[in-house]
Design a protein around this motif. Sequence first.
Motif, short mmCIF file in Angstrom:
data_model
loop_
_atom_site.label_atom_id
_atom_site.label_comp_id
_atom_site.label_asym_id
_atom_site.label_seq_id
_atom_site.Cartn_x
_atom_site.Cartn_y
_atom_site.Cartn_z
N ALA A 1 48.96 37.70 9.29
CA ALA A 1 49.44 38.66 8.29
C ALA A 1 49.97 37.93 7.06
O ALA A 1 49.77 38.36 5.91
N SER B 1 37.19 41.54 6.09
CA SER B 1 36.45 42.54 6.84
C SER B 1 36.45 42.15 8.32
O SER B 1 36.26 40.98 8.66
N VAL B 2 36.66 43.14 9.18
CA VAL B 2 36.62 42.89 10.63
C VAL B 2 35.38 43.52 11.25
O VAL B 2 35.28 43.59 12.47
N LEU C 1 42.30 40.00 14.32
CA LEU C 1 42.28 40.20 12.86
C LEU C 1 42.61 41.65 12.51
O LEU C 1 43.31 41.92 11.52
N ASN C 2 42.10 42.58 13.29
CA ASN C 2 42.36 44.00 13.05
C ASN C 2 43.85 44.30 13.11
O ASN C 2 44.41 45.03 12.28
N ILE D 1 47.12 36.65 4.91
CA ILE D 1 46.53 37.74 4.14
C ILE D 1 47.39 38.08 2.92
O ILE D 1 46.88 38.28 1.82
N ILE E 1 38.57 34.33 7.85
CA ILE E 1 39.08 34.74 6.53
C ILE E 1 38.60 33.75 5.47
O ILE E 1 38.18 34.14 4.37
N CYS F 1 45.61 42.80 10.08
CA CYS F 1 45.37 43.62 8.89
C CYS F 1 46.24 44.87 8.89
O CYS F 1 46.74 45.30 7.84
N TRP G 1 41.89 40.97 1.71
CA TRP G 1 41.67 41.85 2.86
C TRP G 1 40.35 41.49 3.54
O TRP G 1 39.28 41.85 3.07
N ALA H 1 49.66 43.83 7.83
CA ALA H 1 49.67 43.56 6.40
C ALA H 1 49.64 44.86 5.59
O ALA H 1 50.31 44.98 4.55
N GLN H 2 48.88 45.84 6.05
CA GLN H 2 48.83 47.13 5.37
C GLN H 2 50.19 47.83 5.38
O GLN H 2 50.61 48.40 4.37
#
Length: 568
Positions: free
Chosen positions: A347, A488-489, A312-313, A350, A410, A316, A486, A319-320
């Motif tokens: 991604a 949380s991980v 997941l990290n 998200i 998610i 993310c 978004w 995606a960022q």
Amino acid sequence: MEFAELIRISRCDRVMLHQPHKAVLDGTLCITGHHLIVSSRDEEPQELWLLHSNIDTVERRQQGMTGGTLWLKCKDLRILQLDIIGADQFAKVSDTLEDLTRVDEPTLLYPFFYRPMYTVLEDGWTAFLPESEFSRLVQSGDDWRMSYVNKDYKVCPSYPSAMVVPKSIDDNELVAIANFRQGGRFPVLAYRHESSAVLLRSGQPLTTPNGKRCKEDERLLSLVLGRGKRGYVIDTRTQNLSQSAKLRGGGYESELHYPNWRRVHKPIDRHHVLIDSFTKLMDGINDNSSGMDKWLSRLENCSWMNNIKETLNCACLVAQCLDQEGASVLVHDTDGLDSTLQVTSLAQIILNPDCRTVRGFEALIEREWLQGGHPFALRHQKSCYTPSNQRTKGTHSPSFLLFLDCVHQIYSQFSCSFEFGESFLIMLFEHSYSSQFGTFLGNNEGERVVMKARERTTSLWSYVNRPEILHQFLNPMYEPNQRVIWPSVAPMSLQLWPAVYLRWVVDQAPQDAAWSVVKEIKERDSAIRSRVSRLRRQLQDLEKEAVANGIISQSIVNPGSPEPLEVA
């Protein structure tokens, strides 16, 4: 091969079946070419139908000449106990089941014999064709095009026949790039964000220790960015693994030859590491002798939750880059299959609200996993209950289950943003390992074409998308959310998925009953709201008719009007 050659005994009386959360079933065992069937002799008959392909391993314990007990450990994580009377019958049943679970010729599997007893409203095999799916990403005048260079699956065996690539790169250049990438998996478009930043995926470059280059590959990635822009290469291996891959003919993109691309390493475990983690998880769950403290320690040591966090990290981060920096991203590991597909898929969930709908999620599975060439036949041939010495290293892996688990994490944090519920994810998990449908057969699109899966089997989507079936998978709390979400991980935000890993150990009936009540309340609320809206429209129509006929004045209908209240 005929199934009759493998079936040493087709019927066995006086067997006892022990299954989770149910009373012991005393009945008759029947073995067919594809199913194990246990039927009770009660006035209200009970039956268990189990596909042989769902059995991960058969463990036997003989008790002299009186018979013995079989433990059937299934890929859906069930453990069934079958007590059989008579040593001869016990041996024949055991040998038969072990042989039938080893059948690996795809065209002998149940999907090629299954015939639906319902009317197929929509052919799932044609529901998510690349041309229709990418039409929203590629438009006339764009810098992208659909390429059919792989129409015979010779350029890249694991890629589909149609892919989206930069328009300025011709098919001859794609062939050269395929020769430079692991498994022929050259960079292709996976997703295009609102900012026009794009998400690509591929296999590792074959730079070798001599620093081999491919000018066509460098040109493709340069065209993706455009003039003056920078992008990121997300490598899901450690830096040491990427370095050592050079010694085996692989490698990574050198910043000297890819000056506008910055390489970032976000390690994610794969293959034998992941299946070992999954095995330890289920061993801890099925160990009734462990106390709570010991169980929590085993959960932490198995590293399954850590795998979820790292995956997941990484998703993310991708995606960022796309959403907040407007930077394009290329994702790959060694072969561009397991962790690569996990990250590119997550991604999109998200970033893209369409992927959180039922059809959007089905399309995502088709694009990234099925057409993207995830080798389901290899990865799901064995699961967590098969002893490690019987698993082929580097082939068996619960990569798809880990992806579904990440989606569930998610979903747990944004429950109202998904049109489907967790039962939909569980259904996909089960059918990806063992199914009457042909959707997850083979290792890639090319193999499914050779075995004529489209012509000879039924698609899972043809079944799921029927209104009476789809209804049970919908999320009653769904409220469309068009924004980026978004997750949380942080470790305290992640939870073990009880509906998958604990359902055969802890009865999930109370939770299911609670969700049924929630669903009923939401449906009643929706019906009331619809009725209120309908009554309001009727009232407005009556008021307009009354004003038109002079029965009441306009001021009564609109109290704010300065006209005096008059009743005709």
